[in-house]
Design a protein around this motif. Structure first.
Motif: not given
Length: 205
Positions: A189-205
């Motif tokens: 999970t990455c939290i963007l400072a400018s907009s406080n948005e959250i980017i999530k990357v799900q890893v499988f396997g």
């Protein structure tokens, strides 16, 4: 019993940092047993070469290297370049058998440890710089950043779920802000400072 005295073959000294300077030897210049001096007078223990102290143990059990007033359980001060902490290992065993840093935590006591709860902080690496609010860097209140490990769910028999947390401090502040998380399931999970948005990357396997 060991005594405080003069040893002409060595310059390692025991002293109280104020008035008394002694070398550890078999002949006592003061006739004072080492044990009675250290324990009865309740003074810090200092080891040095010449009149310079390189090791200090305070009456609270704090240990300092190259400094006389440690602020933590182990406090090391180094001036100049090449102030590294090094681990050098030579082995023909498997790649996992090498040097490392272990940070451990349990609830309870050392005699009766207990499982961690969800969200308990296991350990942190703090990065600090001097901001001119204290006389030493270590005494500064804030941090430039940190890498921390938390329990990602309650621990149990044979299970130690972990969540890794990365934080940095923005300009003009001394308060860290969480920027990225790696969960026990591998989700990043990455939290963007400018907009406080959250980017999530799900890893499988």
């Amino acid at each position: 019993d060991a005594t405080l005295g003069v040893n002409t073959s060595a310059s390692i000294e025991w002293f109280d940092g104020v008035t008394r300077y002694f070398s550890v030897g078999t002949t006592s210049s003061a006739g004072v047993p080492l044990s009675s001096y250290l324990f009865s007078y309740n003074v810090p223990l200092n080891l040095g070469i010449g009149n310079t102290s390189y090791f200090t143990m305070t009456t609270s059990g704090y240990v300092g290297f190259n400094m006389s007033s440690p602020l933590n359980v182990i406090h090391i001060m180094q001036s100049g370049a090449n102030a590294y902490f090094s681990s050098e290992t030579y082995t023909s065993a498997s790649p996992g058998d090498a040097g490392g840093l272990q940070v451990c935590r349990a609830r309870g006591t050392s005699a009766v440890p207990a499982y961690l709860n969800d969200g308990d902080r296991i350990g942190t690496v703090y990065f600090k710089s001097w901001d001119n609010t204290q006389t030493t860097i270590l005494a500064e209140a804030g941090n430039a950043g940190e890498i921390a490990m938390f329990s990602d769910g309650a621990s149990s028999s044979g299970a130690q779920p972990g969540l890794m947390h990365f934080a940095t401090t923005p300009a003009g502040s001394t308060t860290t802000i969480r920027r990225m998380l790696i969960s026990s399931s591998g989700e990043v999970t990455c939290i963007l400072a400018s907009s406080n948005e959250i980017i999530k990357v799900q890893v499988f396997g």
